[in-house]
Design a protein around this motif. Sequence first.
Motif: not given
Length: 200
Positions: A11-13, A32-43, A107-112, A132-135
């Motif tokens: 995931g790219l956040f 990470m939980r819902r998409m069962r990601l191996d990593q998440l990059w907090w950019i 790519w991960i983004m907040g709904a805002d 894209i995953a919108v949380i």
Amino acid sequence: MPHAEKGMAVGLFGGSFNPPHRGHALVAEIAMRRMRLDQLWWIVTPGNPLKASSELAPLSERLELSETIARDPRIKVTAFEARHNIRYTADTLELIKTRNPGVDFVWIMGADNLRDFHHWQRWRQIALTFPIAVIDRPGSTLSFLSSVVAKTFDYARIDEADAPRLARMKAPAWTFIHGPRSSLSSTAIRNGSKGKAPPA
């Protein structure tokens, strides 16, 4: 740039994280939980072209605070955009794609952020680069129906029950993920630190 092995789902956040807070960590955890990601990059970005740079805390400070909040070892806090002098997300994603063949990114983004996504530089290109995953975020739940990008790529939306498959899918593909929401916002925290009452 963090290291990822071929075949990983990552995931790219990205964001200015000015400052980072528990709401950001919650988005990362849900993703990470819902998409069962191996990593998440907090950019942590050097700056946000849509926001005034005068409000931005130093990159080193935002990076250090992010590392304090992002405790999961699968989360890799990075600020590689500064080294490559990148300002726009579209360029970031192209660089990541070029340097990491065989890795499945989302790519991960907040709904805002979804509401204003069509103001981003080359936003259509972003949607065509990675899924894209919108949380969900407070006050933004309906943006997945009303936003310009949601309407433009309505045909590419998948059910959130299929979120574990999203990183492996070919873009354009996106989903809206519901879950626990935090009312924290960086703006409210900054305003509070200046002696102003945070917005309700």
